[in-house]
Design a protein around this motif. Structure first.
Motif: not given
Length: 262
Positions: A23, A27, A6, A30
């Protein structure tokens, strides 16, 4: 690995432990969804192995329905209790067409009638002449097709492929087809009423002791197999049952003396 893929930092590493970065929090939903789908995939894979809620559509005909398929189904269901069977009794050419169209998974059929699909041969069975006990032919121990064709004949409807009709064509003999009937039991009842004589497969017969069963000089045999359109595209359930049929059929038919095992 996820951070490399990523191209970001997902975890803040501290002496007191590890926490999610900004971050990482973005994330996280998901990644949870990906993990849930992966778990569902693994569960589905296990269900497929156990054949849970799987359905098998099988084409068949009379003798297989009476003498082989019930035993195969019973043993298979003991191994995979949630399997579902749908049986379709039909003639050989229809079974082949349904396999090509994909409306059947597997089909028991006469392999001599197969033109386009794949099959594995299982056994072969013999045809005999059946006549009333008071018929002029009842005194013979063996009958020729020439003798049989001199009398009104009740044909077993096998679709486009009929072994007695095919044999008569090869011998150049005319055959007096008086009636054409799909069901063996109906043919036996008609013979009892002197509506004609017939030629039937011994394996399909039951309760014919009041009639004369006479061998045929030309030795008419039907070669029976299990057919499928494409092994690679068969479902997991279809492949599993096909392999089971090939393994168990010889043992199931071993004690049935009228069956000739390949």
């Amino acid at each position: 690995s996820l951070e490399e893929e990523l191209e970001t930092t997902l975890f803040i590493r501290q002496k007191s432990g590890v926490i999610l970065s900004r971050d990482g929090f973005e994330y996280l939903p998901y990644l949870k969804s990906v993990q849930a789908n992966l778990d569902n995939l693994r569960t589905k894979k296990q269900e497929m192995k156990e054949l849970n809620q799987s359905k098998l559509r099988i084409g068949t005909f009379t003798s297989v329905s009476r003498h082989l398929l019930p035993s195969l189904m019973k043993e298979f269901i003991e191994m995979y209790p949630n399997i579902q069977f749908e049986l379709y009794q039909s003639e050989y050419t229809n079974i082949e067409q349904q396999l090509i169209e994909g409306t059947l998974d597997l089909g028991f059929t006469c392999i001599d009638a197969i033109k386009q699909i794949h099959y594995q041969e299982l056994y072969y069975d013999e045809m005999f002449a059946l006549v009333p006990q008071n018929h002029v032919l009842a005194k013979y121990k063996v009958l020729s097709m020439e003798q049989i064709t001199k009398y009104p004949f009740i044909q077993l409807d096998e679709g486009e492929y009929s072994l007695p009709v095919q044999t008569c064509k090869e011998l150049g003999l005319p055959i007096q087809i008086k009636h054409k009937v799909y069901d063996d039991s109906t043919i036996l009842a008609m013979i009892r009423q002197n509506l004609g004589i017939s030629i039937l497969y011994q394996n399909a017969l039951s309760d014919y002791d009041d009639l004369c069963l006479i061998p045929i000089q030309e030795n008419l045999f039907r070669h029976v197999g299990i057919a499928y359109n494409n092994y690679d595209t068969l479902s997991y359930a279809g492949k599993t049952f096909l392999d089971f049929i090939l393994k168990r059929t010889p043992k199931i038919l071993k004690d049935k003396t009228s069956f000739h095992i390949i």
